[in-house]
Scaffold this active site. Sequence first.
Site, PDB file in Angstrom:
ATOM      1  N   ASP A 114       0.810  -1.230   0.000  1.00 25.07           N
ATOM      2  CA  ASP A 114       0.000   0.000   0.000  1.00 25.07           C
ATOM      3  C   ASP A 114       0.838   1.272   0.000  1.00 25.07           C
ATOM      4  O   ASP A 114       0.445   2.298   0.555  1.00 25.07           O
ATOM      5  CB  ASP A 114      -0.963   0.022   1.205  1.00 25.07           C
ATOM      6  N   GLU A 115       1.982   1.224  -0.645  1.00 22.28           N
ATOM      7  CA  GLU A 115       2.876   2.380  -0.661  1.00 22.28           C
ATOM      8  C   GLU A 115       2.399   3.457  -1.643  1.00 22.28           C
ATOM      9  O   GLU A 115       2.926   4.573  -1.653  1.00 22.28           O
ATOM     10  CB  GLU A 115       4.300   1.946  -1.053  1.00 22.28           C
ATOM     11  N   LYS A 130       1.693   2.241  -5.022  1.00 24.47           N
ATOM     12  CA  LYS A 130       2.213   1.684  -6.278  1.00 24.47           C
ATOM     13  C   LYS A 130       1.260   1.974  -7.438  1.00 24.47           C
ATOM     14  O   LYS A 130       1.693   2.330  -8.535  1.00 24.47           O
ATOM     15  CB  LYS A 130       2.409   0.160  -6.141  1.00 24.47           C
ATOM     16  N   GLY A 131      -0.053   1.811  -7.177  1.00 26.13           N
ATOM     17  CA  GLY A 131      -1.047   2.025  -8.239  1.00 26.13           C
ATOM     18  C   GLY A 131      -0.932   3.412  -8.837  1.00 26.13           C
ATOM     19  O   GLY A 131      -0.903   3.582 -10.059  1.00 26.13           O
ATOM     20  N   LYS A 132      -0.840   4.411  -7.980  1.00 20.79           N
ATOM     21  CA  LYS A 132      -0.725   5.786  -8.465  1.00 20.79           C
ATOM     22  C   LYS A 132       0.548   5.968  -9.299  1.00 20.79           C
ATOM     23  O   LYS A 132       0.521   6.562 -10.376  1.00 20.79           O
ATOM     24  CB  LYS A 132      -0.708   6.769  -7.284  1.00 20.79           C
ATOM     25  N   GLY A 147      -4.678  -4.296  -3.748  1.00 21.92           N
ATOM     26  CA  GLY A 147      -5.659  -3.241  -4.032  1.00 21.92           C
ATOM     27  C   GLY A 147      -4.878  -2.004  -4.411  1.00 21.92           C
ATOM     28  O   GLY A 147      -4.225  -1.405  -3.567  1.00 21.92           O
ATOM     29  N   HIS A 148      -4.879  -1.675  -5.697  1.00 23.50           N
ATOM     30  CA  HIS A 148      -4.083  -0.545  -6.190  1.00 23.50           C
ATOM     31  C   HIS A 148      -5.022   0.588  -6.593  1.00 23.50           C
ATOM     32  O   HIS A 148      -5.849   0.425  -7.491  1.00 23.50           O
ATOM     33  CB  HIS A 148      -3.212  -0.989  -7.375  1.00 23.50           C
ATOM     34  N   THR A 149      -4.883   1.711  -5.910  1.00 22.23           N
ATOM     35  CA  THR A 149      -5.811   2.830  -6.113  1.00 22.23           C
ATOM     36  C   THR A 149      -5.242   3.847  -7.093  1.00 22.23           C
ATOM     37  O   THR A 149      -4.089   4.246  -6.969  1.00 22.23           O
ATOM     38  CB  THR A 149      -6.066   3.548  -4.770  1.00 22.23           C
ATOM     39  N   GLN A 159       1.851  -6.015  -3.269  1.00 27.64           N
ATOM     40  CA  GLN A 159       2.322  -6.131  -1.894  1.00 27.64           C
ATOM     41  C   GLN A 159       3.630  -5.329  -1.719  1.00 27.64           C
ATOM     42  O   GLN A 159       3.864  -4.415  -2.490  1.00 27.64           O
ATOM     43  CB  GLN A 159       2.490  -7.606  -1.472  1.00 27.64           C
ATOM     44  N   GLY A 173     -10.793  -2.895   3.496  1.00 25.33           N
ATOM     45  CA  GLY A 173     -11.350  -1.768   4.254  1.00 25.33           C
ATOM     46  C   GLY A 173     -10.822  -1.675   5.682  1.00 25.33           C
ATOM     47  O   GLY A 173     -11.224  -0.797   6.438  1.00 25.33           O
ATOM     48  N   ARG A 176      -5.420   0.598   8.502  1.00 23.58           N
ATOM     49  CA  ARG A 176      -4.004   0.192   8.452  1.00 23.58           C
ATOM     50  C   ARG A 176      -3.299   0.639   9.721  1.00 23.58           C
ATOM     51  O   ARG A 176      -3.594   1.707  10.257  1.00 23.58           O
ATOM     52  CB  ARG A 176      -3.321   0.822   7.244  1.00 23.58           C
ATOM     53  N   SER A 187       5.497  12.498  -4.253  1.00 27.49           N
ATOM     54  CA  SER A 187       4.052  12.525  -4.485  1.00 27.49           C
ATOM     55  C   SER A 187       3.365  13.199  -3.306  1.00 27.49           C
ATOM     56  O   SER A 187       3.574  12.816  -2.153  1.00 27.49           O
ATOM     57  CB  SER A 187       3.555  11.091  -4.689  1.00 27.49           C
ATOM     58  N   GLY A 244      -0.131  13.917  -3.245  1.00 27.94           N
ATOM     59  CA  GLY A 244      -1.576  13.742  -3.314  1.00 27.94           C
ATOM     60  C   GLY A 244      -1.873  12.572  -4.228  1.00 27.94           C
ATOM     61  O   GLY A 244      -0.997  12.101  -4.967  1.00 27.94           O
TER      62      GLY A 244
HETATM   63  P1  GDP Z   1      -0.864   0.356  -3.507  1.00 32.79           P
HETATM   64  O1  GDP Z   1      -1.460  -0.921  -3.041  1.00 32.79           O
HETATM   65  O2  GDP Z   1       0.604   0.428  -3.280  1.00 32.79           O
HETATM   66  O3  GDP Z   1      -1.243   0.696  -4.917  1.00 32.79           O
HETATM   67  O4  GDP Z   1      -1.492   1.502  -2.573  1.00 32.79           O
HETATM   68  P2  GDP Z   1      -3.046   1.647  -2.153  1.00 32.79           P
HETATM   69  O5  GDP Z   1      -3.805   2.128  -3.309  1.00 32.79           O
HETATM   70  O6  GDP Z   1      -3.516   0.422  -1.472  1.00 32.79           O
HETATM   71  O7  GDP Z   1      -2.924   2.751  -1.020  1.00 32.79           O
HETATM   72  C1  GDP Z   1      -2.312   3.967  -1.247  1.00 32.79           C
HETATM   73  C2  GDP Z   1      -3.319   5.085  -0.948  1.00 32.79           C
HETATM   74  O8  GDP Z   1      -2.650   6.311  -0.953  1.00 32.79           O
HETATM   75  C3  GDP Z   1      -4.402   5.213  -1.999  1.00 32.79           C
HETATM   76  O9  GDP Z   1      -5.571   5.629  -1.378  1.00 32.79           O
HETATM   77  C4  GDP Z   1      -3.859   6.309  -2.940  1.00 32.79           C
HETATM   78  O10 GDP Z   1      -4.886   7.002  -3.615  1.00 32.79           O
HETATM   79  C5  GDP Z   1      -3.191   7.177  -1.948  1.00 32.79           C
HETATM   80  N1  GDP Z   1      -2.045   7.970  -2.420  1.00 32.79           N
HETATM   81  C6  GDP Z   1      -1.018   7.602  -3.223  1.00 32.79           C
HETATM   82  N2  GDP Z   1      -0.088   8.593  -3.263  1.00 32.79           N
HETATM   83  C7  GDP Z   1      -0.555   9.571  -2.476  1.00 32.79           C
HETATM   84  C8  GDP Z   1      -0.041  10.848  -2.064  1.00 32.79           C
HETATM   85  O11 GDP Z   1       1.051  11.245  -2.428  1.00 32.79           O
HETATM   86  N3  GDP Z   1      -0.815  11.578  -1.208  1.00 32.79           N
HETATM   87  C9  GDP Z   1      -2.034  11.164  -0.777  1.00 32.79           C
HETATM   88  N4  GDP Z   1      -2.730  11.961   0.025  1.00 32.79           N
HETATM   89  N5  GDP Z   1      -2.539   9.977  -1.132  1.00 32.79           N
HETATM   90  C10 GDP Z   1      -1.802   9.195  -1.941  1.00 32.79           C
HETATM   91  P1  IMO Z   2      -1.005  -4.150  -2.297  1.00 30.87           P
HETATM   92  O1  IMO Z   2      -0.580  -4.699  -3.627  1.00 30.87           O
HETATM   93  C1  IMO Z   2      -0.998  -4.573   2.019  1.00 30.87           C
HETATM   94  C2  IMO Z   2      -1.090  -8.605   3.657  1.00 30.87           C
HETATM   95  C3  IMO Z   2      -2.314  -9.041   4.429  1.00 30.87           C
HETATM   96  C4  IMO Z   2      -1.686  -9.981   5.435  1.00 30.87           C
HETATM   97  C5  IMO Z   2      -0.587 -10.658   4.607  1.00 30.87           C
HETATM   98  C6  IMO Z   2      -0.992 -11.996   4.043  1.00 30.87           C
HETATM   99  O2  IMO Z   2      -2.279  -3.412  -2.306  1.00 30.87           O
HETATM  100  O3  IMO Z   2       0.119  -3.417  -1.650  1.00 30.87           O
HETATM  101  P2  IMO Z   2      -2.578 -12.700   2.031  1.00 30.87           P
HETATM  102  O4  IMO Z   2      -4.030 -12.451   1.819  1.00 30.87           O
HETATM  103  O5  IMO Z   2      -1.713 -12.190   0.957  1.00 30.87           O
HETATM  104  O6  IMO Z   2      -2.288 -14.137   2.360  1.00 30.87           O
HETATM  105  O7  IMO Z   2      -2.252 -11.886   3.387  1.00 30.87           O
HETATM  106  O8  IMO Z   2      -0.284  -9.772   3.558  1.00 30.87           O
HETATM  107  N1  IMO Z   2      -1.336  -8.115   2.280  1.00 30.87           N
HETATM  108  C7  IMO Z   2      -1.259  -6.824   1.929  1.00 30.87           C
HETATM  109  N2  IMO Z   2      -1.040  -5.730   2.681  1.00 30.87           N
HETATM  110  N3  IMO Z   2      -1.136  -4.452   0.685  1.00 30.87           N
HETATM  111  C8  IMO Z   2      -1.319  -5.545  -0.086  1.00 30.87           C
HETATM  112  O9  IMO Z   2      -1.301  -5.487  -1.422  1.00 30.87           O
HETATM  113  C9  IMO Z   2      -1.438  -6.808   0.542  1.00 30.87           C
HETATM  114  N4  IMO Z   2      -1.647  -8.055   0.097  1.00 30.87           N
HETATM  115  C10 IMO Z   2      -1.575  -8.836   1.171  1.00 30.87           C
HETATM  116  O10 IMO Z   2      -2.936  -7.942   5.043  1.00 30.87           O
HETATM  117  O11 IMO Z   2      -1.053  -9.240   6.449  1.00 30.87           O
HETATM  118 MG    MG Z   3      -2.968  -1.583  -1.771  1.00 33.51          MG
END
Ligand code: GDP
Ligand code: IMO
Ligand code: MG
Length: 422
Positions: free
Chosen positions: A13-14, A16-18, A40-42, A223, A300, A303, A411, A413
């Site tokens: 959730d760093e 990456k999607g953005k 879940g990539h937003t 991940q 949901g 974190r 980044s 936003g």
């Molecule tokens: P991913 O799994 O690495 O793609 O990340 P997620 O989508 O799960 O979570 C990252 C969250 O941070 C999402 O809600 C993005 O829209 C949001 N996001 C990404 N970059 C930024 C940023 O620079 N600022 C803010 N406020 N939100 C960001």
């Molecule tokens: P993105 O690509 C954050 C975590 C789960 C759990 C562990 C194992 O959005 O960054 P799993 O269902 O894979 O067997 O769960 O890994 N986990 C993630 N945490 N972002 C993810 O993906 C994750 N995918 C799995 O919360 O701790």
């Molecule tokens: Mg994610």
Amino acid sequence: MANTILVGAQWGDEGKGKIIDVLTEQADVVVRTQGGNNAGHTVFIGKQKYVLHLIPSGILRKKKICVIGNGVVVDPVGLVSEMEGLRKLNIKLSGNLFVSETAHVVFPYHRELDAQREVLKGKNKIGTTKRGIGPAYGDKAARVGLRVIDLINEERFAEKLAIKIKENNEVLKAFGAKPLSFKEVHSTYRKAGDYLRPFVTNTVTLLHQAIRRGDDILFEGAQGTFLDIDHGTYPYVTSSNTTSGGACTGSGVAPNRMDRVVGVLKAYTTRVGEGPLPTENAEIADMLHAMGREFGATTGRARRCGWFDSVATRHATMVNGIDDLAITNIDGLDTVETIKVCIGYRDGKKKYDYMPNDVEVLSRCVPVYAEFPGWLTPTDKARSWKDLPPKARSYLKAISELTDAKLFIASIGPGRDQTIFV
Ligand code: GDP
Ligand code: IMO
Ligand code: MG
């Protein structure tokens, strides 16, 4: 842009999607190589929010080829529903999306076993996404999995599925769980298989044709580094190689065809699920949650949050070979007076400047912090490096130096325009 592997440098959730969406502008092909719909990539395009689980985030830009590679585990029903969702939003998939015939398939018994094993583990549970990821990769390693190529072959599928359901129903019964109906699973999966058939291909040869054409390929990691099955905080990890090597095995593109590794990291740290998080801090979690941020894109769940951990990110640079850094969510620290950064760990008298492998030791570790003055100014409207407050620039320079890689993107936003190339 050349062939670029993008990885998460923390616990997922760093952002990456953005960053993938931003970098896709210069790429021709985007490939997912591991994980499944646990990801879940937003991506925000204007006010429209997209959350991608299996489909590469590159799909949101027109005329880009997107590939679900052999290293991914595919829940076909989940994939079909994701495809339908995108089609409703007028995203074109035919001719743009390709699914590997050798990717493994996730079944309902995988999801059920995932859930049952978590119950059995009790307080030691992993906190999985319950998407069946662990059991599906388990079947792959045990050589008893079904692949997409089996799913789309009607006769073979019925035959293999019957054996799998029979075997897994015995296991489910032992757990005290409800057995599955072959008929139901078969009909749902046959339908999904029919829907997916036109997208299924040999993605290894497809990618190599792209390389011969001179296309630039972006490998979309899912991940993060510390959820890697080998390099993460085992057993609190996911079941695939989330580090850069996974991009090669999960796509069939060799290491010497790769040009660069980009690591994505947040300006602080988050983790969802159980397992050690040395810099976890309740105050920063409360602050971010009160801002409506840091809730999981897949489940949901709130974190867990903490300060930036440079011991971890430096380790991530080492195992991934990270060249460039994309630091996201800098704006999340806009209101913090004093920002802490972990520069070492201490376990009693013992000091660590690296991550200990034993999770019990890591759980005991107390962070050693350096402090940085906060900038106390909104950064979300900044559009160039010079627009950022000097204290924010110093902070970013410091964390990239500590992480031992070059600052490439800042980044501030979720939007496309909230991206500063440094
Ligand atoms: P991913 O799994 O690495 O793609 O990340 P997620 O989508 O799960 O979570 C990252 C969250 O941070 C999402 O809600 C993005 O829209 C949001 N996001 C990404 N970059 C930024 C940023 O620079 N600022 C803010 N406020 N939100 C960001
Ligand atoms: P993105 O690509 C954050 C975590 C789960 C759990 C562990 C194992 O959005 O960054 P799993 O269902 O894979 O067997 O769960 O890994 N986990 C993630 N945490 N972002 C993810 O993906 C994750 N995918 C799995 O919360 O701790
Ligand atoms: Mg994610």
